[in-house]
Scaffold this motif. Sequence first.
Motif, PDB file in Angstrom:
ATOM      1  N   GLY A  24      11.554  -8.229  -3.094  1.00  0.00           N
ATOM      2  CA  GLY A  24      10.755  -8.183  -1.874  1.00  0.00           C
ATOM      3  C   GLY A  24       9.340  -7.723  -2.159  1.00  0.00           C
ATOM      4  O   GLY A  24       9.004  -7.299  -3.261  1.00  0.00           O
ATOM      5  N   ASP A  25       8.516  -7.797  -1.149  1.00  0.00           N
ATOM      6  CA  ASP A  25       7.113  -7.444  -1.334  1.00  0.00           C
ATOM      7  C   ASP A  25       6.781  -6.023  -0.904  1.00  0.00           C
ATOM      8  O   ASP A  25       5.665  -5.578  -1.041  1.00  0.00           O
ATOM      9  N   SER A  26       7.757  -5.290  -0.398  1.00  0.00           N
ATOM     10  CA  SER A  26       7.484  -3.928   0.044  1.00  0.00           C
ATOM     11  C   SER A  26       8.100  -2.926  -0.930  1.00  0.00           C
ATOM     12  O   SER A  26       9.072  -3.198  -1.612  1.00  0.00           O
ATOM     13  N   LEU A  27       7.486  -1.762  -0.987  1.00  0.00           N
ATOM     14  CA  LEU A  27       7.978  -0.647  -1.773  1.00  0.00           C
ATOM     15  C   LEU A  27       8.253   0.497  -0.809  1.00  0.00           C
ATOM     16  O   LEU A  27       7.412   0.805   0.035  1.00  0.00           O
ATOM     17  N   THR A  28       9.396   1.122  -0.907  1.00  0.00           N
ATOM     18  CA  THR A  28       9.758   2.203   0.008  1.00  0.00           C
ATOM     19  C   THR A  28       9.329   3.537  -0.579  1.00  0.00           C
ATOM     20  O   THR A  28       9.657   3.850  -1.726  1.00  0.00           O
ATOM     21  N   CYS A  29       8.627   4.325   0.208  1.00  0.00           N
ATOM     22  CA  CYS A  29       8.172   5.640  -0.226  1.00  0.00           C
ATOM     23  C   CYS A  29       9.389   6.536  -0.483  1.00  0.00           C
ATOM     24  O   CYS A  29      10.281   6.615   0.366  1.00  0.00           O
ATOM     25  N   PRO A  30       9.444   7.220  -1.622  1.00  0.00           N
ATOM     26  CA  PRO A  30      10.593   8.079  -1.908  1.00  0.00           C
ATOM     27  C   PRO A  30      10.638   9.325  -1.015  1.00  0.00           C
ATOM     28  O   PRO A  30      11.696   9.927  -0.857  1.00  0.00           O
ATOM     29  N   SER A  31       9.533   9.679  -0.400  1.00  0.00           N
ATOM     30  CA  SER A  31       9.482  10.880   0.424  1.00  0.00           C
ATOM     31  C   SER A  31       9.769  10.601   1.897  1.00  0.00           C
ATOM     32  O   SER A  31      10.675  11.180   2.478  1.00  0.00           O
ATOM     33  N   CYS A  32       9.004   9.691   2.504  1.00  0.00           N
ATOM     34  CA  CYS A  32       9.134   9.452   3.947  1.00  0.00           C
ATOM     35  C   CYS A  32       9.918   8.179   4.280  1.00  0.00           C
ATOM     36  O   CYS A  32      10.148   7.888   5.443  1.00  0.00           O
ATOM     37  N   ARG A  33      10.301   7.405   3.285  1.00  0.00           N
ATOM     38  CA  ARG A  33      11.087   6.176   3.447  1.00  0.00           C
ATOM     39  C   ARG A  33      10.379   5.088   4.253  1.00  0.00           C
ATOM     40  O   ARG A  33      11.018   4.193   4.784  1.00  0.00           O
ATOM     41  N   GLN A  34       9.071   5.130   4.353  1.00  0.00           N
ATOM     42  CA  GLN A  34       8.307   4.088   5.032  1.00  0.00           C
ATOM     43  C   GLN A  34       7.954   2.983   4.040  1.00  0.00           C
ATOM     44  O   GLN A  34       7.746   3.238   2.857  1.00  0.00           O
ATOM     45  N   GLU A  35       7.890   1.754   4.531  1.00  0.00           N
ATOM     46  CA  GLU A  35       7.525   0.631   3.678  1.00  0.00           C
ATOM     47  C   GLU A  35       6.042   0.696   3.332  1.00  0.00           C
ATOM     48  O   GLU A  35       5.198   0.946   4.185  1.00  0.00           O
ATOM     49  N   GLN A  36       5.758   0.473   2.071  1.00  0.00           N
ATOM     50  CA  GLN A  36       4.394   0.408   1.578  1.00  0.00           C
ATOM     51  C   GLN A  36       4.230  -0.934   0.884  1.00  0.00           C
ATOM     52  O   GLN A  36       5.195  -1.520   0.387  1.00  0.00           O
ATOM     53  N   PHE A  37       3.009  -1.414   0.805  1.00  0.00           N
ATOM     54  CA  PHE A  37       2.717  -2.710   0.199  1.00  0.00           C
ATOM     55  C   PHE A  37       1.584  -2.543  -0.793  1.00  0.00           C
ATOM     56  O   PHE A  37       0.701  -1.712  -0.600  1.00  0.00           O
ATOM     57  N   MET A  38       1.612  -3.351  -1.843  1.00  0.00           N
ATOM     58  CA  MET A  38       0.512  -3.325  -2.807  1.00  0.00           C
ATOM     59  C   MET A  38      -0.713  -3.967  -2.168  1.00  0.00           C
ATOM     60  O   MET A  38      -0.599  -4.968  -1.471  1.00  0.00           O
ATOM     61  N   THR A  39      -1.874  -3.398  -2.421  1.00  0.00           N
ATOM     62  CA  THR A  39      -3.103  -3.967  -1.888  1.00  0.00           C
ATOM     63  C   THR A  39      -3.424  -5.270  -2.619  1.00  0.00           C
ATOM     64  O   THR A  39      -2.919  -5.524  -3.713  1.00  0.00           O
ATOM     65  N   MET A  40      -4.267  -6.081  -2.018  1.00  0.00           N
ATOM     66  CA  MET A  40      -4.642  -7.346  -2.613  1.00  0.00           C
ATOM     67  C   MET A  40      -5.361  -7.125  -3.953  1.00  0.00           C
ATOM     68  O   MET A  40      -5.110  -7.828  -4.926  1.00  0.00           O
ATOM     69  N   GLU A  41      -6.221  -6.129  -4.004  1.00  0.00           N
ATOM     70  CA  GLU A  41      -6.940  -5.833  -5.241  1.00  0.00           C
ATOM     71  C   GLU A  41      -5.978  -5.403  -6.335  1.00  0.00           C
ATOM     72  O   GLU A  41      -6.122  -5.787  -7.497  1.00  0.00           O
ATOM     73  N   SER A  42      -4.983  -4.613  -5.974  1.00  0.00           N
ATOM     74  CA  SER A  42      -3.988  -4.156  -6.935  1.00  0.00           C
ATOM     75  C   SER A  42      -3.164  -5.317  -7.470  1.00  0.00           C
ATOM     76  O   SER A  42      -2.863  -5.385  -8.665  1.00  0.00           O
ATOM     77  N   ARG A  43      -2.792  -6.246  -6.590  1.00  0.00           N
ATOM     78  CA  ARG A  43      -2.033  -7.425  -7.039  1.00  0.00           C
ATOM     79  C   ARG A  43      -2.850  -8.281  -7.986  1.00  0.00           C
ATOM     80  O   ARG A  43      -2.330  -8.840  -8.943  1.00  0.00           O
TER      81      ARG A  43
END
Length: 99
Positions: A24-43
């Motif tokens: 998938g394209d989301s990464l789950t925060c290990p602390s708050c369990r919210q979905e995070q996504f890589m920025t376009m620049e990072s990709r």
Amino acid sequence: MPKCRNCGTIWTWGQTVCRLFTLGDSLTCPSCRQEQFMTMESRKKTSLFVFAAPLIMFISVAFGIDPFVSLALFLVSFLVIMGIYPFFIELTDERGPMW
């Protein structure tokens, strides 16, 4: 290292690498369990790492390097890339365009 945009937690290297092996394209925060996504620049930055393996294979064939040496170079480059990859990741809490 990545920093969660929701809770501000800075992820460890191990947490980041474990999250990268999920589908998938989301990464789950290990602390708050919210979905995070890589920025376009990072990709864009990290997409250059994909070219390392074909480049090593091309160099091996072009210069007639022994297959075992070629395999060793490939494994070493994989370990180096996995070691530095998490430092290039930036996160956002919004799903953006792929490119």
